[in-house]
Design a protein around this motif. Sequence first.
Motif, PDB file in Angstrom:
ATOM      1  N   VAL A   1      88.964  60.114  23.796  1.00  0.00           N
ATOM      2  CA  VAL A   1      88.579  59.376  22.576  1.00  0.00           C
ATOM      3  C   VAL A   1      87.085  59.497  22.277  1.00  0.00           C
ATOM      4  CG1 VAL A   1      90.489  57.754  22.828  1.00  0.00           C
ATOM      5  CG2 VAL A   1      88.246  57.203  23.845  1.00  0.00           C
ATOM      6  N   GLY A   2      86.375  60.259  23.069  1.00  0.00           N
ATOM      7  CA  GLY A   2      84.973  60.530  22.783  1.00  0.00           C
ATOM      8  C   GLY A   2      83.986  59.505  23.293  1.00  0.00           C
ATOM      9  N   LYS A   3      84.452  58.561  24.101  1.00  0.00           N
ATOM     10  CA  LYS A   3      83.521  57.574  24.636  1.00  0.00           C
ATOM     11  C   LYS A   3      82.653  58.149  25.756  1.00  0.00           C
ATOM     12  CE  LYS A   3      86.100  53.323  23.635  1.00  0.00           C
ATOM     13  NZ  LYS A   3      86.708  52.103  24.234  1.00  0.00           N
ATOM     14  N   VAL A   4      83.209  59.117  26.466  1.00  0.00           N
ATOM     15  CA  VAL A   4      82.504  59.737  27.594  1.00  0.00           C
ATOM     16  C   VAL A   4      82.652  61.246  27.475  1.00  0.00           C
ATOM     17  CG1 VAL A   4      82.480  60.007  30.112  1.00  0.00           C
ATOM     18  CG2 VAL A   4      82.862  57.755  29.113  1.00  0.00           C
ATOM     19  N   GLU A   5      81.599  61.950  27.830  1.00  0.00           N
ATOM     20  CA  GLU A   5      81.654  63.413  27.847  1.00  0.00           C
ATOM     21  C   GLU A   5      82.336  63.876  29.128  1.00  0.00           C
ATOM     22  OE1 GLU A   5      80.580  65.379  25.408  1.00  0.00           O
ATOM     23  OE2 GLU A   5      79.975  63.626  24.237  1.00  0.00           O
ATOM     24  N   PRO A   6      82.987  65.049  29.103  1.00  0.00           N
ATOM     25  CA  PRO A   6      83.497  65.600  30.362  1.00  0.00           C
ATOM     26  C   PRO A   6      82.367  65.720  31.374  1.00  0.00           C
ATOM     27  CG  PRO A   6      84.318  66.853  28.496  1.00  0.00           C
ATOM     28  CD  PRO A   6      83.290  65.909  27.945  1.00  0.00           C
ATOM     29  N   LEU A   7      82.688  65.511  32.620  1.00  0.00           N
ATOM     30  CA  LEU A   7      81.674  65.516  33.673  1.00  0.00           C
ATOM     31  C   LEU A   7      80.867  66.812  33.632  1.00  0.00           C
ATOM     32  CD1 LEU A   7      80.820  63.709  36.140  1.00  0.00           C
ATOM     33  CD2 LEU A   7      82.095  65.330  37.545  1.00  0.00           C
TER      34      LEU A   7
ATOM     35  N   MET B   1      79.644  54.138  27.651  1.00  0.00           N
ATOM     36  CA  MET B   1      79.337  53.511  28.936  1.00  0.00           C
ATOM     37  C   MET B   1      78.381  52.333  28.788  1.00  0.00           C
ATOM     38  SD  MET B   1      78.735  57.023  31.113  1.00  0.00           S
ATOM     39  CE  MET B   1      78.059  56.164  32.516  1.00  0.00           C
ATOM     40  N   VAL B   2      77.624  52.316  27.695  1.00  0.00           N
ATOM     41  CA  VAL B   2      76.551  51.336  27.536  1.00  0.00           C
ATOM     42  C   VAL B   2      77.120  49.923  27.431  1.00  0.00           C
ATOM     43  CG1 VAL B   2      74.582  50.634  26.124  1.00  0.00           C
ATOM     44  CG2 VAL B   2      75.107  53.072  26.411  1.00  0.00           C
ATOM     45  N   GLY B   3      76.672  49.062  28.326  1.00  0.00           N
ATOM     46  CA  GLY B   3      77.055  47.651  28.271  1.00  0.00           C
ATOM     47  C   GLY B   3      78.456  47.364  28.757  1.00  0.00           C
ATOM     48  N   ILE B   4      79.191  48.354  29.214  1.00  0.00           N
ATOM     49  CA  ILE B   4      80.570  48.157  29.678  1.00  0.00           C
ATOM     50  C   ILE B   4      80.583  48.163  31.199  1.00  0.00           C
ATOM     51  CG2 ILE B   4      82.943  48.980  29.576  1.00  0.00           C
ATOM     52  CD1 ILE B   4      81.775  48.129  26.881  1.00  0.00           C
ATOM     53  N   PRO B   5      80.917  47.065  31.841  1.00  0.00           N
ATOM     54  CA  PRO B   5      80.938  47.014  33.308  1.00  0.00           C
ATOM     55  C   PRO B   5      82.091  47.835  33.871  1.00  0.00           C
ATOM     56  CG  PRO B   5      81.792  44.969  32.405  1.00  0.00           C
ATOM     57  CD  PRO B   5      81.297  45.757  31.240  1.00  0.00           C
ATOM     58  N   GLY B   6      81.902  48.324  35.092  1.00  0.00           N
ATOM     59  CA  GLY B   6      82.990  48.980  35.807  1.00  0.00           C
ATOM     60  C   GLY B   6      82.947  50.488  35.826  1.00  0.00           C
ATOM     61  N   PHE B   7      82.099  51.120  35.006  1.00  0.00           N
ATOM     62  CA  PHE B   7      82.076  52.592  34.988  1.00  0.00           C
ATOM     63  C   PHE B   7      81.606  53.151  36.335  1.00  0.00           C
ATOM     64  CE2 PHE B   7      82.658  52.473  30.436  1.00  0.00           C
ATOM     65  CZ  PHE B   7      83.283  53.688  30.178  1.00  0.00           C
TER      66      PHE B   7
ATOM     67  N   LEU C   1      76.403  65.869  39.660  1.00  0.00           N
ATOM     68  CA  LEU C   1      77.443  65.486  38.716  1.00  0.00           C
ATOM     69  C   LEU C   1      76.887  64.426  37.778  1.00  0.00           C
ATOM     70  CD1 LEU C   1      80.279  64.929  41.360  1.00  0.00           C
ATOM     71  CD2 LEU C   1      79.674  67.064  40.234  1.00  0.00           C
ATOM     72  N   SER C   2      76.977  64.663  36.491  1.00  0.00           N
ATOM     73  CA  SER C   2      76.420  63.715  35.522  1.00  0.00           C
ATOM     74  C   SER C   2      77.520  63.231  34.581  1.00  0.00           C
ATOM     75  CB  SER C   2      75.298  64.364  34.714  1.00  0.00           C
ATOM     76  OG  SER C   2      74.239  64.740  35.564  1.00  0.00           O
ATOM     77  N   LEU C   3      77.705  61.926  34.554  1.00  0.00           N
ATOM     78  CA  LEU C   3      78.659  61.288  33.649  1.00  0.00           C
ATOM     79  C   LEU C   3      77.853  60.640  32.528  1.00  0.00           C
ATOM     80  CD1 LEU C   3      81.733  60.672  33.357  1.00  0.00           C
ATOM     81  CD2 LEU C   3      81.250  58.467  34.453  1.00  0.00           C
TER      82      LEU C   3
ATOM     83  N   ALA D   1      89.930  60.347  31.913  1.00  0.00           N
ATOM     84  CA  ALA D   1      90.628  61.193  30.938  1.00  0.00           C
ATOM     85  C   ALA D   1      90.749  60.499  29.579  1.00  0.00           C
ATOM     86  CB  ALA D   1      91.999  61.578  31.471  1.00  0.00           C
ATOM     87  N   HIS D   2      91.087  59.216  29.588  1.00  0.00           N
ATOM     88  CA  HIS D   2      91.251  58.504  28.316  1.00  0.00           C
ATOM     89  C   HIS D   2      89.925  58.405  27.563  1.00  0.00           C
ATOM     90  CE1 HIS D   2      92.473  55.614  25.310  1.00  0.00           C
ATOM     91  NE2 HIS D   2      91.500  54.794  25.705  1.00  0.00           N
ATOM     92  N   GLU D   3      88.875  58.008  28.271  1.00  0.00           N
ATOM     93  CA  GLU D   3      87.564  57.860  27.622  1.00  0.00           C
ATOM     94  C   GLU D   3      87.059  59.202  27.098  1.00  0.00           C
ATOM     95  OE1 GLU D   3      87.994  54.390  30.383  1.00  0.00           O
ATOM     96  OE2 GLU D   3      88.443  56.546  30.452  1.00  0.00           O
ATOM     97  N   ILE D   4      87.347  60.284  27.829  1.00  0.00           N
ATOM     98  CA  ILE D   4      86.930  61.622  27.381  1.00  0.00           C
ATOM     99  C   ILE D   4      87.709  61.994  26.118  1.00  0.00           C
ATOM    100  CG2 ILE D   4      86.959  64.081  27.972  1.00  0.00           C
ATOM    101  CD1 ILE D   4      86.446  63.210  30.911  1.00  0.00           C
TER     102      ILE D   4
END
Length: 814
Positions: free
Chosen positions: A383-389, A324-330, A317-319, A378-381
């Motif tokens: 708004v385009g911050k993260v790609e779907p898994l 994600m860069v520089g943001i803690p907690g992912f 599984l790749s997120l 779901a929110h990050e996906i």
Amino acid sequence: MQVLKFGGTSVATASAIRQVVQLVAAAARRETTIVVVSAMGGITDALIEAGYLAAAGKEEYRERLRHIETQHLEVARELVPIVSQSAVLSLVKTHCNEMEAICNGVFLLGELSARTLDRLMSFGELLSSRLVAASLSAQQVAHRWYDSRQLLRTDSQHGFATVDLAATNQLISRFIVAQPEALYVVPGFVAADDQGATTTLGRGGSDYTAAIFAGALHASRLEIWTDVSGMMTADPRLVPHARPIPRISYQEAMELSHFGAKVLYPPTIQPVMSQGIPLWIKNTFAPTDHGTLVEVSPPATGHIVRGLSSIGQLALLSLEGSGMVGIPGFSKRLFEALARERINVILITQSSSEHSISVGVNARDAAAAQRAVDAEFAHEIAVGKVEPLHLETDLAIVALVGENMKNHTGISGRMFGALGTNGVNIRAIAQGSSEKNISTVIRAQDVKKAINVLHETFFEATAKQINLFVVGVGNVGSKLLEQLARQQAYLQEKLGLQVRVVGVANSSRFVLHEHGLALDDWKEALAQGEPLHLPTLVDAIHARNLRNAVFVDITASADVAGCYAALLEKSVAVVACNKVACSSEYATYARLKALAQEFNTDFLFETNVGAGLPVIGTLNDLLRSGDVVHRIEAVLSGTLNFVFNHYNGKRPFAEVVRQAQAEGYTEPDPRLDLNGTDVARKILILARESGEKLEMADIRNVSFLPESCLEGDVEAFYDQMAVHEDHFRGLYEAATAQGKKLKFVARYADGKASVGLQTIVPGHDFHALHGKDNAVLFYTNRYAEQPLVIKGAGAGAEVTASGVFADIIRAARA
């Protein structure tokens, strides 16, 4: 005090239990002994299946229970004399009645709770341990059977209960003091919570039971008796040359077991590991074998790596995402999402840019994991911050394990190099800071090849296995197989190469045998082979996915040459005696060379020029060492040299050509030799290897044959040569009158190449060429005045086969 645990195969039959009783009796004579017994092999699964069938309202559960009862009753009757059977049979029957009552209730309710399933599963160990105890009694071996549920305390998490070690250790110690015996028999896997409800200890539960007893009593040793003679350097089902590991550290054993070695389940040995209690893995059915001693600090061996292991059925599984860069907690949120679904993470790897993180999970959990992670982000996906898994399946992990790896540089390099050479693509890598484990994620279909390649690299330095597919078994091909047969022992002893011919093909049939064809009867095997269809042959080679594979083409077929790209793309080395590929369009030649480089394999064709002479290899060495080629002059046709050395104007020219063909010096169609086409191909190949982008049409070919000789078929060719005998005699006599000799010469200089018949003066390197000899003159920066000369036999089945053989060895030693 010592603890012995016997696994399911060790108690699966009456004869196996009798073997256990002998071992136990001998052990008890030496030292106070606790014996922990697993359920008979397959019984736990059968009980689970019965429970689920009952919950589903399927009456087949009754048949499962009847089979379980019958199996235990039959074993009891075999183990215990008739006069003593009634008590044992009654006990078995009582337990089986309880199982049936539980399943009947499940059937009526249509529900199987975790607590009920634990109670149902417990009967496997209760029954088997009772049978071992009954057999001990029958052999008059004093002992005490005791129910582990009275001693092991857990929480109420049914199915994978957590042991309260403090309370459990106290109960065990009190029990041993209060009821001293020389020998105790207890069921493994089962325990109870504070309310007395039956719980089970999950995967490896019987091992865990044994380790708990050993830890609580500070035992001198723990022995795990199974059906294999200890841990192996690799899975022997995949690696025929896997060898036992005599001694291993706890950490190494846990790493190997985690990554697929089924002998131990890592969490279960914690109680003995924490106290440094030696753990022996022994074979019930080969008790004199050394087995494996697991200890704190085993002595060093000659091997840097202790063992190899693998896990199949893996999903990656790749997120990924710039958000994600520089943001803690992912990472925290990713693992929490998986934890909520009770999904175990097997492997973790993260890019240093923090742009992506990948985790490996069991394939059966992949769909649930994808849903959970996509929901979490779901929110990050949106708004385009993260790609779907991104989910990849059909993967596996191959792990290299050894505490001593941290003290040696280059281990990772050797590992990745060996895999890369064999076309095993690595999808992810994980290496702990302790450097005890290097794990790689690869395609599941590559596991067997990868494990064998790595075992060969780290444990079998004296025997690298080479797998050959030989296409074309005429004169040259047959000689090659003869040479391979003669040299097998030498190659293994002197070069450390085990060369196996796993496939042969001619123009009509092919045969493949994964474990190698006998080189004394390959003709019979080929006669029984499949009809040749080249795509089918290539697919079969890919499907077998053998390590260190080499495809050898000893044909003149354009169709066979057309298969090279598909083979190189799978990192199968190609050795080509066939000149078609390297003398076809430049783009084809260049692509094949590029594919070999891209996929880290070899494309070798030394015999394209000069048969067994080291012409191309020498040219490559000159260029690689920085020399520059200015001119090449060469006599490159053994056939034409043979013909002009034997033609004296007395015998017909056509007759000399027939002799050359009969003795195997010509191409299958001798016109390719005599019209200069074959020589043109050779000088084209040398020009290309020198760095020139020439096409066949760029080669100037001055033919000495009358045009009518090139019309019709081969027999017409011979007829026309006879008709033009005066022409050939005239060429010979004109040269002889000047004291010269006729030679068909190829020349490359200033970006241009030509071939044609020339008269050679005495003293020239070409003048003294005899028989089928070839000669190549390299004029370079270093060899400006006097050329570098390569001279020798340039035709014939034996020398050509030897050139192919040499290329095979080059590919094997790469």
